[in-house]
Write a protein that holds these residues in place. Structure first.
Motif, PDB file in Angstrom:
ATOM      1  N   GLN A   1       0.851  -1.178   0.000  1.00 15.01           N
ATOM      2  CA  GLN A   1       0.000   0.000   0.000  1.00 15.01           C
ATOM      3  C   GLN A   1       0.890   1.233   0.000  1.00 15.01           C
ATOM      4  O   GLN A   1       1.756   1.365   0.859  1.00 15.01           O
ATOM      5  CB  GLN A   1      -0.914   0.014   1.231  1.00 15.01           C
ATOM      6  N   ASN A   2       0.660   2.119  -0.969  1.00 12.94           N
ATOM      7  CA  ASN A   2       1.510   3.303  -1.044  1.00 12.94           C
ATOM      8  C   ASN A   2       0.803   4.415  -1.801  1.00 12.94           C
ATOM      9  O   ASN A   2       0.322   4.201  -2.929  1.00 12.94           O
ATOM     10  CB  ASN A   2       2.826   2.967  -1.753  1.00 12.94           C
ATOM     11  N   GLN A   3       0.704   5.592  -1.215  1.00 12.45           N
ATOM     12  CA  GLN A   3       0.164   6.789  -1.866  1.00 12.45           C
ATOM     13  C   GLN A   3      -1.226   6.550  -2.473  1.00 12.45           C
ATOM     14  O   GLN A   3      -1.552   7.046  -3.547  1.00 12.45           O
ATOM     15  CB  GLN A   3       1.114   7.247  -2.976  1.00 12.45           C
ATOM     16  N   GLY A   4      -2.061   5.756  -1.796  1.00 16.50           N
ATOM     17  CA  GLY A   4      -3.402   5.492  -2.295  1.00 16.50           C
ATOM     18  C   GLY A   4      -3.476   4.409  -3.349  1.00 16.50           C
ATOM     19  O   GLY A   4      -4.543   4.210  -3.955  1.00 16.50           O
ATOM     20  N   PHE A   5      -2.378   3.696  -3.580  1.00 15.32           N
ATOM     21  CA  PHE A   5      -2.346   2.606  -4.552  1.00 15.32           C
ATOM     22  C   PHE A   5      -1.968   1.308  -3.848  1.00 15.32           C
ATOM     23  O   PHE A   5      -1.209   1.304  -2.874  1.00 15.32           O
ATOM     24  CB  PHE A   5      -1.320   2.886  -5.647  1.00 15.32           C
ATOM     25  N   GLU A   6      -2.506   0.207  -4.359  1.00 21.04           N
ATOM     26  CA  GLU A   6      -2.050  -1.109  -3.940  1.00 21.04           C
ATOM     27  C   GLU A   6      -1.289  -1.723  -5.115  1.00 21.04           C
ATOM     28  O   GLU A   6      -1.823  -1.849  -6.223  1.00 21.04           O
ATOM     29  CB  GLU A   6      -3.218  -2.013  -3.572  1.00 21.04           C
TER      30      GLU A   6
END
Length: 863
Positions: free
Chosen positions: A568-573
């Protein structure tokens, strides 16, 4: 033999164009009409012979590349056995010799058209045009006059004649079995079409130059505007398309996270385009107000001279240390310099010769006049071009200073993107403001400041409101970006305000200029948001990859992905799904883990079933390019459906590892991702093996893994293991579970006909696990599994969100359509003018009249 025919074709082409120059010169010198026609016939025959010879040389070079004649240096340097057909086409213009030939090819087609359309202008126009072709063909002539002195570099040289390899001393007839291959960065479909489009633009730019020279020579410079209009528009349009294609190639292939890097080679093409764009506006000004003729002629000639200068920069080797795109020096720098100087001198001399005829309307221009704003726009184009040209030419200045004995090395800009952008942004602002006012004065009759205020009121209000909204939503803080957004919206508002009433009159007026200006404004908005509001979505806390001596900024902007482990990173998976080969026949991606090697690096055997919908099954042999590995990454943004990215890493023997991005495009943004690091197989460290005695159906835990022995079977045909009928291969099926997935390992315990035991482990790279069936106790139904573990398979990526980059490509398309519409109207007008001129020339020849038609400037529409 085939190479000798190719070289002979080049010699014939050179002799043919030389004879054509001589014949056209004699036609210009002849006083009798009979002699003129005779010399014209000779010149046309010679040009036709030259054309056939150029086409023959091109066909032969293509044959050498396609048939893999590696005894020739050009084929060995650029082609390879495993290149598909469309990349073999790219091999043709990868080298300098091929690029000069494709330029000469376009000149042949254009020259044939000029002969048919120039009429009375043919002798002078074709003399200059043939001189251009003379220099181009001389670049591939390949004739050695003496030691160290040669004319051109032939693409038909044998490898043994140019190579210093020892093998040719012992075996002069040695022919390599494979070539070096195409530069991996050029293995892209855009490199099949981008270079020929650029060279078509180069070839088209020579026509306005030749027409300007002819107009000045026969002291009829006013006629130049009407004859050259379609050609200038065509050169601007085609060169612009080529530049955009190159930008998209860079965006799709290179990993610097953009589409324009202000590289010296990019600049060398951009500057002539700006000069020709300025000439286009000068042409419009003269048609409407009969002003700016000397400047328009000078810019038209400067456009081609700058093309020649860009050729010198990129092919003389002078940019070798400052550009990643430049060619190496093949010893042609002296010829290229002579090419440039000759046409500069000819242009200046002809301009001085015809200067007295450069008459124009001497009425004074006021602030409330079209000519004021048009001249301002032309000056802005020139200043913009000069700002790019001067720093790009620093390597040339260094060479000149060295020739003068001055020990001084000027340095080009260290951060060229920042250096050029900080100036060009403000030029963009000025372009938009001047273009908006120029269009108002072009289409409206503005007689007072009050009328101007009325016309500007609505566009200014719209631009202020929308700019405030966009700046607020995008949180733009850079003042230069704010001004550029406002000025671009203002230009769009002005253009639409003018265009709406004109749509009804589309049959009697050209809307091309308005469309082109809207396209430019949309492109500028795309530049602001895609470059100025990029978001690095791969920013993370740390990279814990082993032995990764990475700098701090790389750690900050890169994201570590372990295979099958969601991140999970910056609103992305993001989930890394493993490394893949590409099947050449189907174009489908095949997981590396599912394949076995063969004796041929280009072939792999499918080891097990991995997908039911690819049509590829266990035991099938697929053909791959072993240099290319694709890393599948599943991406899902919060609240949206997911997509898969497959950035590529190429291991090229000459250039090492080269990363190319993959791009997922949406209307509002692109997700641009490339691989920045991956495990080095030679540095993988395995933990000491651990052994477990186990029965079928039993399980055990090991380092967070749950392993279950499902079954033991006799595998009568184990893939990848040579065996005889007396061999006894036992295969275990072991299920391995972790918190992220389930895997199956199938190690083999192999007993050969001599009762020797060999262990064939199964490695699951995704979880860094290697499983052996190390012992078999059939009496007690007990087996020993030996397990070795390492780090999971991983990669690091840099992923960038590029907002509204689609506006760049939409704007380029609108600009191209606008130029195309203008070209169509100018072409129709030129044909009508030519028919009238032909009629008057014929009437004059029959003694009926000695006057010539004078085309009037366009009628102004008060909308």
């Amino acid at each position: 033999m085939i190479g000798n025919l190719g070289h002979l074709s080049i010699i014939i082409a050179f002799v043919g164009i030389s004879a054509a120059i001589f014949a056209y010169f004699q036609e210009n010198q002849a006083s009798l009409e009979k002699d003129k026609k005779s010399w014209q016939m000779v010149a046309r025959i010679c040009f036709s012979l030259h054309s056939l010879a150029v086409l023959s040389a091109i066909g032969i070079l293509f044959a050498i590349l396609f048939d893999h004649h590696y005894e020739y240096d050009y084929a060995w340097q650029h082609a390879a056995n495993d290149l598909p057909v469309y990349y073999i086409i790219s091999c043709f213009w990868e080298g300098q010799e091929g690029s000069f030939l494709i330029w000469a090819f376009w000149n042949v087609l254009i020259g044939i058209f000029l002969i048919r359309s120039c009429k009375k202008w043919e002798p002078k126009t074709m003399l200059v045009f043939s001189a251009v072709q003379f220099f181009l063909v001389s670049m591939v002539l390949g004739i050695h006059i003496s030691d160290g002195i040669k004319i051109g570099n032939s693409p038909f040289m044998l490898l043994k004649d140019v190579s210093d390899s020892e093998i040719f001393k012992s075996n002069p007839n040695f022919i390599p079995q494979d070539g070096t291959g195409l530069n991996p960065l050029l293995q892209n479909i855009w490199m099949v079409i981008h270079p020929p489009v650029i060279f078509l633009g180069f070839a088209l730019s020579s026509v306005p130059f030749c027409l300007a020279m002819a107009a000045l020579w026969q002291k009829r410079p006013q006629d130049f505007i009407y004859k050259s209009s379609p050609w200038i528009l065509a050169s601007v349009g085609v060169l612009g398309i080529g530049i955009v294609m190159g930008a998209y190639w860079a965006y799709e292939t290179l990993n610097f996270g953009g589409y324009w890097n202000w590289d010296p080679v990019e600049n060398a093409v951009f500057v002539p385009w700006l000069a020709l764009l300025a000439a286009t506006h000068g042409m419009v000004l003269y048609r409407r107000k009969e002003k700016g003729l000397p400047l328009t002629l000078a810019l038209s000639m400067a456009g081609f001279i700058l093309v020649v200068y860009s050729t010198f920069l990129t092919r003389s080797g002078i940019l070798g240390e400052t550009s990643v795109h430049a060619f190496t020096d093949l010893g042609l720098s002296g010829q290229l310099l002579l090419f440039l100087i000759s046409f500069v001198i000819a242009a200046v001399a002809m301009f001085l010769y015809g200067r007295r005829q450069l008459k124009e309307n001497e009425a004074q221009s006021s602030f409330l006049s079209l000519e004021f704003w048009m001249m301002l726009g032309i000056c802005l184009f020139c200043l913009s071009a000069f700002q790019v040209l001067l720093p790009t030419s620093i390597p040339v200045f260094n060479v000149l200073l060295e020739m003068l004995g001055i020990e001084k090395s000027l340095a080009p800009p260290a951060d060229q993107v920042t250096f050029y952008s900080k100036f060009q942004i403000w030029f963009g602002v000025a372009f938009c403001l001047a273009s908006g006012l120029g269009q108002i004065f072009y289409w409206k009759r503005i007689a007072s400041k009050k009328m101007l205020e009325n016309e500007l009121g609505l566009p200014i209000i719209i631009s202020l409101v929308l700019t405030s909204l966009f700046v607020f939503l995008a949180k733009t803080q850079d003042i230069s970006y704010i001004f550029l957004i406002g000025s671009a919206i203002y230009l769009i508002a002005v253009s639409l305000q003018i265009m709406v009433p004109l749509v009804k009159n589309i049959q009697r007026t050209s809307l091309g200029g308005i469309l082109a200006h809207v396209g430019m404004a949309v492109m500028l908005l795309g530049f602001v948001y895609s470059a100025g509001h990029q978001k690095i979505i791969s920013k993370n806390m740390a990279i814990n990859a082993p032995e990764s001596n990475l700098p701090v900024h790389t750690v900050r902007d890169n994201l570590l992905l372990s295979q099958n482990v969601p991140k999970q990173n910056q609103g992305f998976e993001l989930i890394y799904k493993g490394a893949h080969y590409k099947d050449r026949e189907t174009g489908k991606l095949i997981p590396v883990q599912t394949t076995l090697p063969t004796w041929n690096d280009h072939e792999k055997i499918i080891q097990n079933e991995f997908s039911s919908n690819l049509g590829i099954h266990k035991g099938d042999t697929i053909t791959i390019d072993p240099e290319n590995i694709y890393y599948n990454i599943r991406v899902r943004e919060t609240g949206r459906s997911g997509f898969t990215l497959s950035p590529r890493m190429q291991n090229n023997p000459q250039m090492g590892y080269i990363a190319s991005p993959d791009i997922q495009s949406f209307f509002t943004k692109d997700i641009y991702t490339h691989v920045t690091n991956f495990p080095d197989p030679e540095k993988v460290r395995w933990n000491p093996a651990e052994k477990r005695k186990i029965r079928v159906g039993e399980s055990f835990e090991l380092q967070g893994l749950h392993l279950t022995l499902n079954e033991i079977n006799l595998n009568e045909d184990p893939l990848g293991i040579p065996e005889s009928e007396q061999d006894f291969p036992l295969e275990a099926s072991v299920t391995i579970r972790d918190q992220y997935g389930v895997y199956t390992a199938k190690p083999i315990y192999h007993i050969d006909d001599k009762r020797s035991v060999r262990l064939f482990p199964d490695e699951i790279k995704a979880i860094g696990t290697k499983v052996f069936l190390s012992k078999v106790d059939p009496e007690n139904q007990q087996y020993e599994l030996m397990v070795m573990t390492s780090q999971r398979d991983w990669i690091t990526i840099e992923s960038i969100e590029m907002p509204f980059i689609s506006l760049v490509w939409i704007g380029a398309l609108l600009m191209t359509i606008g130029i195309g519409v203008s070209f169509f109207f100018r072409l129709v007008e030129t044909r009508e003018s030519q028919m009238e001129e032909d009629f008057l020339w014929e009437a004059s020849w029959n003694g009926q009249s000695s006057s010539r038609i004078q085309v009037k400037p366009e009628t102004s529409f008060n909308t």
